[in-house]
Design a protein around this motif. Structure first.
Motif, PDB file in Angstrom:
ATOM      1  N   TYR A 153      -2.171  -9.301  -7.784  1.00 49.70           N
ATOM      2  CA  TYR A 153      -3.620  -9.100  -7.686  1.00 49.70           C
ATOM      3  C   TYR A 153      -4.385  -9.646  -8.897  1.00 49.70           C
ATOM      4  O   TYR A 153      -5.600  -9.674  -8.893  1.00 49.70           O
ATOM      5  CB  TYR A 153      -3.948  -7.617  -7.492  1.00 49.70           C
ATOM      6  CG  TYR A 153      -3.355  -7.023  -6.241  1.00 49.70           C
ATOM      7  CD1 TYR A 153      -3.872  -7.340  -4.985  1.00 49.70           C
ATOM      8  CD2 TYR A 153      -2.262  -6.160  -6.304  1.00 49.70           C
ATOM      9  CE1 TYR A 153      -3.325  -6.810  -3.832  1.00 49.70           C
ATOM     10  CE2 TYR A 153      -1.703  -5.621  -5.141  1.00 49.70           C
ATOM     11  CZ  TYR A 153      -2.246  -5.943  -3.925  1.00 49.70           C
ATOM     12  OH  TYR A 153      -1.702  -5.419  -2.789  1.00 49.70           O
ATOM     13  N   SER A 181      -5.204 -10.753   0.229  1.00 49.11           N
ATOM     14  CA  SER A 181      -5.133 -11.227  -1.159  1.00 49.11           C
ATOM     15  C   SER A 181      -3.696 -11.281  -1.679  1.00 49.11           C
ATOM     16  O   SER A 181      -3.364 -12.132  -2.493  1.00 49.11           O
ATOM     17  CB  SER A 181      -6.013 -10.360  -2.079  1.00 49.11           C
ATOM     18  OG  SER A 181      -5.674  -9.007  -1.965  1.00 49.11           O
ATOM     19  N   SER A 182      -2.842 -10.408  -1.195  1.00 46.66           N
ATOM     20  CA  SER A 182      -1.468 -10.348  -1.716  1.00 46.66           C
ATOM     21  C   SER A 182      -0.502 -11.255  -0.950  1.00 46.66           C
ATOM     22  O   SER A 182       0.571 -11.585  -1.451  1.00 46.66           O
ATOM     23  CB  SER A 182      -0.950  -8.910  -1.620  1.00 46.66           C
ATOM     24  OG  SER A 182      -0.868  -8.507  -0.263  1.00 46.66           O
ATOM     25  N   SER A 196     -11.793  -0.572   5.396  1.00 45.83           N
ATOM     26  CA  SER A 196     -11.705   0.112   4.112  1.00 45.83           C
ATOM     27  C   SER A 196     -12.899   1.047   3.957  1.00 45.83           C
ATOM     28  O   SER A 196     -14.046   0.595   3.969  1.00 45.83           O
ATOM     29  CB  SER A 196     -11.685  -0.892   2.967  1.00 45.83           C
ATOM     30  OG  SER A 196     -11.917  -0.206   1.742  1.00 45.83           O
ATOM     31  N   PRO A 234       2.195  -5.715  -9.275  1.00 47.82           N
ATOM     32  CA  PRO A 234       0.796  -5.814  -8.842  1.00 47.82           C
ATOM     33  C   PRO A 234      -0.082  -6.653  -9.770  1.00 47.82           C
ATOM     34  O   PRO A 234      -1.023  -7.292  -9.305  1.00 47.82           O
ATOM     35  CB  PRO A 234       0.317  -4.358  -8.829  1.00 47.82           C
ATOM     36  CG  PRO A 234       1.466  -3.493  -9.152  1.00 47.82           C
ATOM     37  CD  PRO A 234       2.644  -4.346  -9.501  1.00 47.82           C
ATOM     38  N   CYS A 262       3.904   3.195   0.550  1.00 46.99           N
ATOM     39  CA  CYS A 262       2.937   3.982  -0.238  1.00 46.99           C
ATOM     40  C   CYS A 262       3.477   5.384  -0.544  1.00 46.99           C
ATOM     41  O   CYS A 262       2.967   6.056  -1.440  1.00 46.99           O
ATOM     42  CB  CYS A 262       1.622   4.104   0.525  1.00 46.99           C
ATOM     43  SG  CYS A 262       0.766   2.526   0.701  1.00 46.99           S
ATOM     44  N   CYS A 278       2.419  -1.313  -0.422  1.00 45.63           N
ATOM     45  CA  CYS A 278       1.601  -0.549  -1.369  1.00 45.63           C
ATOM     46  C   CYS A 278       1.021  -1.436  -2.468  1.00 45.63           C
ATOM     47  O   CYS A 278       1.735  -2.260  -3.057  1.00 45.63           O
ATOM     48  CB  CYS A 278       2.453   0.552  -1.993  1.00 45.63           C
ATOM     49  SG  CYS A 278       1.506   1.591  -3.109  1.00 45.63           S
ATOM     50  N   HIS A 279      -0.260  -1.213  -2.763  1.00 51.74           N
ATOM     51  CA  HIS A 279      -0.935  -2.025  -3.787  1.00 51.74           C
ATOM     52  C   HIS A 279      -0.389  -1.738  -5.189  1.00 51.74           C
ATOM     53  O   HIS A 279      -0.693  -2.461  -6.127  1.00 51.74           O
ATOM     54  CB  HIS A 279      -2.451  -1.787  -3.751  1.00 51.74           C
ATOM     55  CG  HIS A 279      -2.862  -0.429  -4.226  1.00 51.74           C
ATOM     56  ND1 HIS A 279      -2.678   0.722  -3.480  1.00 51.74           N
ATOM     57  CD2 HIS A 279      -3.426  -0.035  -5.375  1.00 51.74           C
ATOM     58  CE1 HIS A 279      -3.131   1.749  -4.164  1.00 51.74           C
ATOM     59  NE2 HIS A 279      -3.583   1.340  -5.311  1.00 51.74           N
ATOM     60  N   GLU A 280       0.440  -0.679  -5.303  1.00 54.86           N
ATOM     61  CA  GLU A 280       1.049  -0.403  -6.608  1.00 54.86           C
ATOM     62  C   GLU A 280       2.401  -1.099  -6.759  1.00 54.86           C
ATOM     63  O   GLU A 280       3.103  -0.880  -7.754  1.00 54.86           O
ATOM     64  CB  GLU A 280       1.173   1.110  -6.822  1.00 54.86           C
ATOM     65  CG  GLU A 280      -0.195   1.777  -6.955  1.00 54.86           C
ATOM     66  CD  GLU A 280      -0.124   3.170  -7.564  1.00 54.86           C
ATOM     67  OE1 GLU A 280       0.864   3.484  -8.253  1.00 54.86           O
ATOM     68  OE2 GLU A 280      -1.065   3.947  -7.327  1.00 54.86           O
ATOM     69  N   LYS A 315      -4.818  -6.933   6.209  1.00 56.28           N
ATOM     70  CA  LYS A 315      -3.775  -6.492   5.278  1.00 56.28           C
ATOM     71  C   LYS A 315      -2.996  -7.720   4.798  1.00 56.28           C
ATOM     72  O   LYS A 315      -2.506  -8.488   5.626  1.00 56.28           O
ATOM     73  CB  LYS A 315      -2.833  -5.509   5.981  1.00 56.28           C
ATOM     74  CG  LYS A 315      -1.594  -5.129   5.199  1.00 56.28           C
ATOM     75  CD  LYS A 315      -1.909  -4.246   4.030  1.00 56.28           C
ATOM     76  CE  LYS A 315      -0.675  -3.948   3.201  1.00 56.28           C
ATOM     77  NZ  LYS A 315      -1.020  -3.336   1.909  1.00 56.28           N
ATOM     78  N   HIS A 342       0.899 -10.105   1.601  1.00 58.47           N
ATOM     79  CA  HIS A 342       1.840  -9.146   2.185  1.00 58.47           C
ATOM     80  C   HIS A 342       1.375  -8.702   3.572  1.00 58.47           C
ATOM     81  O   HIS A 342       0.989  -7.567   3.796  1.00 58.47           O
ATOM     82  CB  HIS A 342       2.047  -7.963   1.233  1.00 58.47           C
ATOM     83  CG  HIS A 342       2.664  -8.376  -0.061  1.00 58.47           C
ATOM     84  ND1 HIS A 342       2.614  -7.623  -1.204  1.00 58.47           N
ATOM     85  CD2 HIS A 342       3.353  -9.494  -0.391  1.00 58.47           C
ATOM     86  CE1 HIS A 342       3.240  -8.259  -2.190  1.00 58.47           C
ATOM     87  NE2 HIS A 342       3.694  -9.395  -1.719  1.00 58.47           N
TER      88      HIS A 342
END
Lengths: 126, 126
Positions: free
Chosen positions: B124, B63-64, B51, B120, B100, B93-95, B60, B66
């Motif tokens: 998150y 935390s999710s 990052s 999200p 993405c 995608c984090h959204e 990757k 995914h």
């Protein structure tokens, strides 16, 4: 036609653009655009890039004839990457392959998996 | 397991990696790897990235949940871009979108074309 202001160019004024075959879904190449390259791409619907090694704007296919006609353009969540779906004439790769990603990892070695669709010596005369 | 010596990292020690859904062909994201991220990706067959904003290596999905399981890896003609075909759990995608690239260009505006596959805020906790 221009582009949303949110589009982010990096410290060199560039944004990476993933080029994908609109019909097959094959990823063909990654190249970089500056503002002018993106504007010309949007206006002409032919991909234009900025060459970091030659330090100039170029129309993809200008010497080979292997033009990429833009079908659709996508911005990512962070506005710092482009995805362009195109119709590719001939091959995207200067080595004669349809896609630049013709080397598949096999441990520390690679296997050539792409198919050559043109002879670079004939196309570029080198 | 390591990678061919020819692989080129940029002046920041990074290489861009295009992540594509191995089954649908959908381009999911672009992220960057340093040497360690690529080594860990090859070893674990789960994508790891570096990052640039957080200045750290990350798995990757750490935390999710995914996770991206790597099916195949390709090096491009110039050895300076990676293409990874993966099986994506949840969304990339984090959204909350599967990909993405959920914003399609419509002149100076955009149209949301992606579908949300998770919330999200729930994943998150933000």
């Amino acid at each position: 036609m221009t582009f949303p202001r949110k589009v982010k160019f990096d410290e060199h004024g560039l944004i990476p653009a993933i080029i994908q075959d609109a019909s097959s879904g094959e990823v063909l190449m990654l190249a970089y655009m500056n503002k002018e390259a993106l504007q010309r791409t949007l206006k002409t619907r032919k991909t234009h890039f900025y060459s970091r090694s030659r330090r100039k704007l170029w129309l993809k296919g200008e010497s080979s004839g292997h033009i990429q006609s833009v079908r659709s353009i996508f911005y990512d969540c962070d506005w710092d990457t482009l995805l362009l779906k195109v119709s590719q004439k001939g091959g995207a790769c200067h080595e004669g392959y349809r896609s630049c990603f013709f080397r598949r990892a096999k441990g520390t070695k690679v296997q050539i998996v792409g198919r050559k669709v043109f002879d670079p010596r004939k196309v570029y005369g080198t």
